[in-house]
Design a protein around this motif. Structure first.
Motif, PDB file in Angstrom:
ATOM      1  N   ILE A 264       0.851  -1.232  -0.009  1.00 26.69           N
ATOM      2  CA  ILE A 264       0.001  -0.021   0.056  1.00 26.69           C
ATOM      3  C   ILE A 264       0.841   1.219  -0.072  1.00 26.69           C
ATOM      4  CG2 ILE A 264      -1.857  -1.169   1.241  1.00 26.69           C
ATOM      5  CD1 ILE A 264      -1.370   0.165   3.784  1.00 26.69           C
ATOM      6  N   ARG A 265       2.141   0.984  -0.184  1.00 25.96           N
ATOM      7  CA  ARG A 265       3.132   2.208  -0.101  1.00 25.96           C
ATOM      8  C   ARG A 265       3.000   2.956  -1.576  1.00 25.96           C
ATOM      9  NH1 ARG A 265       9.252   2.153   1.491  1.00 25.96           N
ATOM     10  NH2 ARG A 265       8.469   4.315   0.994  1.00 25.96           N
ATOM     11  N   LYS A 266       3.272   4.057  -1.712  1.00 28.85           N
ATOM     12  CA  LYS A 266       2.857   4.793  -3.061  1.00 28.85           C
ATOM     13  C   LYS A 266       3.905   4.074  -4.186  1.00 28.85           C
ATOM     14  CE  LYS A 266       2.240   9.381  -1.229  1.00 28.85           C
ATOM     15  NZ  LYS A 266       2.686  10.828  -0.946  1.00 28.85           N
ATOM     16  N   GLN A 267       3.392   3.969  -5.387  1.00 26.55           N
ATOM     17  CA  GLN A 267       3.610   3.166  -6.304  1.00 26.55           C
ATOM     18  C   GLN A 267       5.218   4.023  -6.863  1.00 26.55           C
ATOM     19  OE1 GLN A 267       1.435   0.787  -9.170  1.00 26.55           O
ATOM     20  NE2 GLN A 267       1.887   2.458 -10.607  1.00 26.55           N
ATOM     21  N   LEU A 270       8.106   2.634  -4.319  1.00 27.53           N
ATOM     22  CA  LEU A 270       8.405   1.315  -4.603  1.00 27.53           C
ATOM     23  C   LEU A 270       8.925   1.118  -5.867  1.00 27.53           C
ATOM     24  CD1 LEU A 270       5.045  -0.661  -3.747  1.00 27.53           C
ATOM     25  CD2 LEU A 270       7.027  -0.180  -2.296  1.00 27.53           C
ATOM     26  N   LYS A 271       8.737   2.002  -6.863  1.00 25.93           N
ATOM     27  CA  LYS A 271       9.500   1.971  -8.168  1.00 25.93           C
ATOM     28  C   LYS A 271      11.067   2.429  -8.161  1.00 25.93           C
ATOM     29  CE  LYS A 271       7.396   2.962 -12.218  1.00 25.93           C
ATOM     30  NZ  LYS A 271       7.434   1.819 -12.859  1.00 25.93           N
ATOM     31  N   MET A 272      11.199   3.353  -7.138  1.00 30.04           N
ATOM     32  CA  MET A 272      12.574   3.862  -6.782  1.00 30.04           C
ATOM     33  C   MET A 272      13.556   2.779  -6.189  1.00 30.04           C
ATOM     34  SD  MET A 272      11.900   7.980  -5.826  1.00 30.04           S
ATOM     35  CE  MET A 272      13.385   7.803  -5.217  1.00 30.04           C
ATOM     36  N   LEU A 273      12.533   2.126  -5.058  1.00 27.75           N
ATOM     37  CA  LEU A 273      13.270   0.842  -4.433  1.00 27.75           C
ATOM     38  C   LEU A 273      13.673  -0.317  -5.286  1.00 27.75           C
ATOM     39  CD1 LEU A 273      11.198   0.778  -1.117  1.00 27.75           C
ATOM     40  CD2 LEU A 273      13.383   1.595  -1.536  1.00 27.75           C
ATOM     41  N   LEU A 274      12.922  -0.596  -6.434  1.00 24.07           N
ATOM     42  CA  LEU A 274      13.029  -1.693  -7.174  1.00 24.07           C
ATOM     43  C   LEU A 274      14.010  -1.354  -8.088  1.00 24.07           C
ATOM     44  CD1 LEU A 274      12.236  -4.480  -8.282  1.00 24.07           C
ATOM     45  CD2 LEU A 274      10.512  -3.216  -9.737  1.00 24.07           C
ATOM     46  N   ALA A 275      14.025  -0.075  -8.566  1.00 19.60           N
ATOM     47  CA  ALA A 275      15.511   0.359  -9.518  1.00 19.60           C
ATOM     48  C   ALA A 275      16.899   0.360  -8.876  1.00 19.60           C
ATOM     49  CB  ALA A 275      15.136   1.722  -9.991  1.00 19.60           C
ATOM     50  N   GLU A 276      16.768   0.500  -7.523  1.00 18.65           N
ATOM     51  CA  GLU A 276      18.172   0.275  -6.909  1.00 18.65           C
ATOM     52  C   GLU A 276      18.287  -1.156  -6.828  1.00 18.65           C
ATOM     53  OE1 GLU A 276      17.963   2.324  -3.100  1.00 18.65           O
ATOM     54  OE2 GLU A 276      17.081   4.356  -4.020  1.00 18.65           O
ATOM     55  N   LEU A 277      17.190  -2.316  -6.412  1.00 22.12           N
ATOM     56  CA  LEU A 277      17.536  -3.523  -6.408  1.00 22.12           C
ATOM     57  C   LEU A 277      18.067  -4.104  -7.350  1.00 22.12           C
ATOM     58  CD1 LEU A 277      14.570  -4.724  -4.420  1.00 22.12           C
ATOM     59  CD2 LEU A 277      16.605  -4.602  -3.389  1.00 22.12           C
ATOM     60  N   VAL A 278      17.486  -3.573  -8.750  1.00 23.63           N
ATOM     61  CA  VAL A 278      17.820  -4.162 -10.179  1.00 23.63           C
ATOM     62  C   VAL A 278      19.521  -3.763 -10.176  1.00 23.63           C
ATOM     63  CG1 VAL A 278      17.768  -3.627 -12.562  1.00 23.63           C
ATOM     64  CG2 VAL A 278      15.816  -3.856 -11.200  1.00 23.63           C
ATOM     65  N   THR A 279      20.154  -2.463  -9.733  1.00 24.89           N
ATOM     66  CA  THR A 279      21.333  -2.189  -9.840  1.00 24.89           C
ATOM     67  C   THR A 279      22.109  -3.260  -9.029  1.00 24.89           C
ATOM     68  OG1 THR A 279      20.917   0.135 -10.252  1.00 24.89           O
ATOM     69  CG2 THR A 279      23.136  -0.616  -9.459  1.00 24.89           C
ATOM     70  N   PHE A 280      21.890  -3.314  -7.786  1.00 20.04           N
ATOM     71  CA  PHE A 280      22.361  -4.486  -6.898  1.00 20.04           C
ATOM     72  C   PHE A 280      22.489  -5.879  -7.546  1.00 20.04           C
ATOM     73  CE2 PHE A 280      20.737  -1.802  -3.072  1.00 20.04           C
ATOM     74  CZ  PHE A 280      21.546  -0.826  -3.336  1.00 20.04           C
ATOM     75  N   PHE A 281      21.280  -6.464  -7.944  1.00 22.25           N
ATOM     76  CA  PHE A 281      21.188  -7.686  -8.804  1.00 22.25           C
ATOM     77  C   PHE A 281      22.318  -7.711 -10.088  1.00 22.25           C
ATOM     78  CE2 PHE A 281      17.580  -8.626  -6.176  1.00 22.25           C
ATOM     79  CZ  PHE A 281      17.827 -10.214  -5.993  1.00 22.25           C
TER      80      PHE A 281
END
Length: 319
Positions: A264-267, A270-281
């Motif tokens: 329920i967090r703002k989309q 979440l997209k910003m967090l996901l972008a950072e995770l993609v970099t880590f992966f």
């Protein structure tokens, strides 16, 4: 196409595999041919209708949303006529919440939703659970717990989906990590970066005093009243697992107890967090721990295994 649904609360046997027409994307949607999808403890709780007070939201006598699965990874098969961010044959992954489900063969999803290009160095089955495990834990560690370099965090349930993600993320964030798990998973938790591991069958971490800056209960197997003596003066207890205990304490002690539903967090957050995770992966800093994979037609067996409490890391449904 085939899709997993449940129309009543109950055991894994309430799940059915049905045939429906392949969806057609709207102007801003992409049609994804799903290669792998996630299956989580949250899915089993939704299917069971537990905790029962949650039925006030998800359906009092039967589920409002009968679909299963949130995380997915696959290939873009077709595009709506206004899509600009993806192209046909792109390998993508992401999450679709409160929707028509990802435990299926196809999915339509808006290009502006939680969807992004899959890193080339991970497989579809490794990508599908990222938004369930890593995105949730990263949201807690970075934004809710505000974990800082040099702090000491305890991860309860360190061998699960959220736990294996949290251990790796916390180490990448420069924290000291203590993981709690069973005897058989001690080596695994050490191998993904934990500095210390507590075998809960031999030792009780709640007997420790003034030790941790953060206790992250990823599995809902403890609570603040049991854990508070282990926290330092300004330490916090946080969990993504809904329960009356945590809700009560988060109201009366909001600086010490944190509960959040990542979905329920703002989309945009979440997209910003996901972008950072993609970099880590992409950099090889994170790894999805996969226990078992199941075919869509065997999803009932997957739910049974989830309920056995033997799961390590993540499960994936593969098509």
């Amino acid at each position: 196409m085939k899709k997993a649904v449940y129309t009543s609360y109950g055991s894994p046997e309430v799940i059915q595999i049905i045939d429906i027409e392949k969806p057609i994307p709207n102007p801003h949607e992409v049609l994804v041919k799903i290669k792998a999808s996630s299956i989580t403890r949250a899915d089993t709780m939704m299917r069971q209708g537990t905790p029962k007070f949650g039925r006030l939201i998800i359906g009092l006598f039967k589920p409002k949303n009968t679909a299963l699965g949130t995380g997915f990874s696959g290939v873009v098969e077709s595009l709506g006529n206004k899509v600009t961010k993806f192209k046909i044959d792109d390998e993508v992954f992401g999450e679709k919440l409160f929707s028509n489900g990802t435990n299926a063969e196809y999915l339509c999803i808006s290009e502006d939703s939680i969807i992004t290009l899959k890193p080339h160095n991970i497989s579809h089955k490794q990508a599908a659970p990222i938004c369930d495990g890593f995105l949730t834990s990263y949201s807690f560690l970075r934004d809710i717990g505000k974990l800082k370099q040099g702090q000491h965090i305890l991860v309860n349930g360190a061998s699960g989906s959220l736990g294996t993600a949290a251990v790796q993320l916390a180490k990448n964030m420069g924290a000291t990590v203590t993981g709690v798990c069973s005897t058989k998973n001690v080596d695994l938790v050490k191998s993904i970066g934990a500095d210390y591991v507590i075998d809960y069958t031999k030792n009780d971490f709640t007997k420790m005093r003034d030790y941790f800056d953060i206790v992250y209960d990823s599995v809902g197997k403890t609570n603040y009243s049991k854990s508070k003596k282990t926290l330092k003066a300004n330490g916090i207890f946080m969990t993504p697992v809904l329960g009356s205990n945590v809700l009560w304490y988060s109201i009366i002690s909001p600086k010490r107890v944190k509960f959040s539903a990542t979905g329920i967090r703002k989309q945009r957050d979440l997209k910003m967090l996901l972008a950072e995770l993609v970099t880590f992966f992409s950099q090889g800093k994170l790894n999805t721990v996969i226990d078992k994979t199941y075919k869509l037609e065997n999803i009932i067996e997957a739910h049974k295994y989830l309920e056995s409490d033997h799961k390590v890391g993540n499960l994936a449904i593969v098509n």
